[in-house]
Design an enzyme around this catalytic site. Structure first.
Site, PDB file in Angstrom:
ATOM      1  N   LYS A 105      30.678  16.977  43.966  1.00  0.00           N
ATOM      2  CA  LYS A 105      29.954  18.097  44.566  1.00  0.00           C
ATOM      3  C   LYS A 105      29.522  17.798  46.004  1.00  0.00           C
ATOM      4  O   LYS A 105      29.219  18.711  46.753  1.00  0.00           O
ATOM      5  CB  LYS A 105      28.755  18.472  43.708  1.00  0.00           C
ATOM      6  CG  LYS A 105      29.160  19.125  42.395  1.00  0.00           C
ATOM      7  CD  LYS A 105      27.967  19.636  41.615  1.00  0.00           C
ATOM      8  CE  LYS A 105      28.402  20.379  40.365  1.00  0.00           C
ATOM      9  NZ  LYS A 105      28.980  19.466  39.341  1.00  0.00           N
TER      10      LYS A 105
HETATM   11  C1  LIG Z   1      29.907  19.879  38.388  1.00  0.00           C
HETATM   12  C2  LIG Z   1      30.698  18.800  37.744  1.00  0.00           C
HETATM   13  C3  LIG Z   1      31.876  19.080  37.013  1.00  0.00           C
HETATM   14  C4  LIG Z   1      32.371  20.482  36.784  1.00  0.00           C
HETATM   15  O1  LIG Z   1      32.928  21.047  37.950  1.00  0.00           O
HETATM   16  P1  LIG Z   1      33.200  22.621  38.027  1.00  0.00           P
HETATM   17  O2  LIG Z   1      33.728  22.842  39.392  1.00  0.00           O
HETATM   18  O3  LIG Z   1      31.891  23.294  37.776  1.00  0.00           O
HETATM   19  O4  LIG Z   1      34.194  22.929  36.958  1.00  0.00           O
HETATM   20  C5  LIG Z   1      32.592  18.008  36.489  1.00  0.00           C
HETATM   21  N1  LIG Z   1      32.166  16.736  36.633  1.00  0.00           N
HETATM   22  C6  LIG Z   1      31.040  16.436  37.320  1.00  0.00           C
HETATM   23  C7  LIG Z   1      30.629  15.014  37.416  1.00  0.00           C
HETATM   24  C8  LIG Z   1      30.273  17.445  37.903  1.00  0.00           C
HETATM   25  O5  LIG Z   1      29.158  17.128  38.567  1.00  0.00           O
END
Ligand SMILES: *Cc1c(COP(=O)(O)O)cnc(C)c1O
Length: 438
Positions: A105
């Site tokens: 993220k």
């Molecule tokens: C947010 C997150 C996901 C999921 O990602 P999306 O784009 O919401 O599908 C997977 N793994 C981690 C570690 C995350 O922080």
């Protein structure tokens, strides 16, 4: 480039979409077209880097910013590596977790922060950003916007529901970041944020926006690393077959970006959506009906989503035709038990420690290999560093993952947060008190 709402009712510029989040009709914004990927970037002698690839890919999407300025924005935002490493046999990990909060993220949050700052600087305007978080989003956004001029950030998180590490990542920054601990649930936090975004009285006093995962400013930069994964697969590993790409998924933002990359011409064979027990995508592919459900808590908690917001973007891309969507995307659901088994199995075979989300991806990759002919290379998006989820790792292999140096520093920093009850009046008072107090 124009942005249109998935409902087809509203159009906007990138800047408007960035600052408003959702369209006035409530739909998510998507780019009107997907510009073609320049295949020469894949050539062995190409000197492309992660940053130059991202500039190449993103400039048609963000044509309100000059290429030169965009390149500068990207070099600030993507100031960490995203390496592709071979895990075992034909399975590769695209390590997306080398940013400041150790999860993918960071890519979206940092890009969004830098482009917002660019626009605000030109307009000489200030903005207040509100984020409701159950953990990872808040820490990525807090770090992404830390010390960014013209921006004040409030992160609302539920008390006692986030990990100590996540709390520390949100509460030790200070400066333009205010951490607000809400004595309630994540839904309470979200409700307070939504109410403020609709509060005419507040909006009159300051420009307020949200930084949740549906913002195009977070979605688009993620296309870049899926292309970068392909470039590395060709360049470092001489793999010329088109790979299968596995994305551990919750809200399906990462997956949507990956599918955009393929539609733009990045040579990807197909996708596997790896989910935990929250398998609405799998059910949707089977039945053709999308039925949101309340989320179930699992070990891979950043993927505990029962109503994935980006599904509407995928549906728009395939014009609602689930048969077409199924040609590109398959889904595999992995249980908590299988997640622990995968952490164990990978550790025993390779010495590498997977975080629970990446483990869901690798376990799904192994399953998909069983039913796939001529075993293509597989790229699994490694979404978090194992040190973020020490309890699950400990349960799986009885090992304490050492904390990276960057996080050790935060451990000794003092924490600052303001606790409130989940009442709008209390929250609004807090927002009012800090007005102009930058
Ligand atoms: C947010 C997150 C996901 C999921 O990602 P999306 O784009 O919401 O599908 C997977 N793994 C981690 C570690 C995350 O922080």
């Amino acid at each position: 480039m124009k942005y249109v709402s998935v409902t087809g009712q509203s159009t906007s510029t990138f800047r408007e979409a960035l600052f408003s989040g959702t369209a006035p009709d409530g739909g998510l914004y998507v780019p009107e077209t997907l510009p073609p990927f320049d295949a020469s970037l894949l050539r062995e002698n190409s000197e492309s880097t992660l940053q130059s690839t991202a500039t190449e890919i993103l400039s048609p999407f963000v044509d309100e910013i000059s290429r030169e300025n965009l390149a500068a924005i990207i070099s600030h935002a993507l100031n960490f590596p995203i390496p592709l490493v071979n895990l075992q046999d034909n399975i590769y990990l695209l390590e997306l977790f080398h940013g400041p909060t150790l999860a993918f993220k960071d890519v979206g949050a940092r890009f969004m922060a830098q482009v917002m700052s660019h626009f605000l600087e030109h307009q000489q305007q200030d903005v207040t950003i509100l984020v409701a978080t159950s953990g990872d989003t808040g820490s990525a956004v807090a770090h992404g916007f830390y010390n960014v001029p013209h921006v004040e950030v409030f992160i609302l998180y539920p008390s006692n529901r986030i990990s100590p590490l996540q709390q520390q990542q949100m509460t030790t920054l200070g400066g333009n970041i205010t951490a607000v601990e809400v004595e309630g649930t994540f839904d309470d936090c979200q409700r307070l944020v939504k109410a403020s975004l609709n509060d005419g009285d507040l909006l009159h006093q300051r420009k307020i926006t949200s930084a949740n995962s549906i913002n195009v400013g977070r979605l688009l930069p993620q296309i870049s690393y899926h292309a970068w994964g392909l470039i590395q697969l060709r360049r470092l590993f001489n793999q010329n077959d088109d790979p299968m790409v596995v994305v551990p998924s919750g809200n399906f933002g990462n997956m949507t970006a990956a599918v955009y990359a393929k539609k733009m011409g990045v040579p990807i064979r197909n996708f596997i959506a790896a989910t935990n027990a929250n398998d609405v995508m799998l059910q949707y592919l089977r039945s053709g009906k999308f039925e949101p459900r309340p989320s179930i808590p699992t070990y891979s908690n950043a993927m505990d989503v029962g109503n994935p917001s980006n599904l509407s973007r995928l549906q728009a891309l395939y014009r609602g035709d689930v048969q077409e969507l199924k040609k590109d995307i398959d889904a595999v659901s992995i249980s908590d038990e299988e997640t622990l088994e995968e952490i164990r199995r990978t550790y025993d075979a390779t010495g590498r420690i997977l975080d629970p989300h990446t483990a869901v991806g690798v376990a799904a990759a192994r399953k998909a290999l069983e039913w796939t002919t001529n075993s293509p290379p597989i790229i699994v998006a490694a979404t978090a560093h194992p040190a973020k989820f020490p309890d699950v790792v400990k349960k799986a292999i009885d090992i304490d993952v050492p904390l990276p140096v960057s996080l050790q520093a935060a451990q000794n920093s003092p924490t600052h947060f303001i606790a409130i009850r989940p009442r709008y009046s209390e929250w609004k008072n807090l927002l009012r008190r800090t007005r102009g107090n930058k």
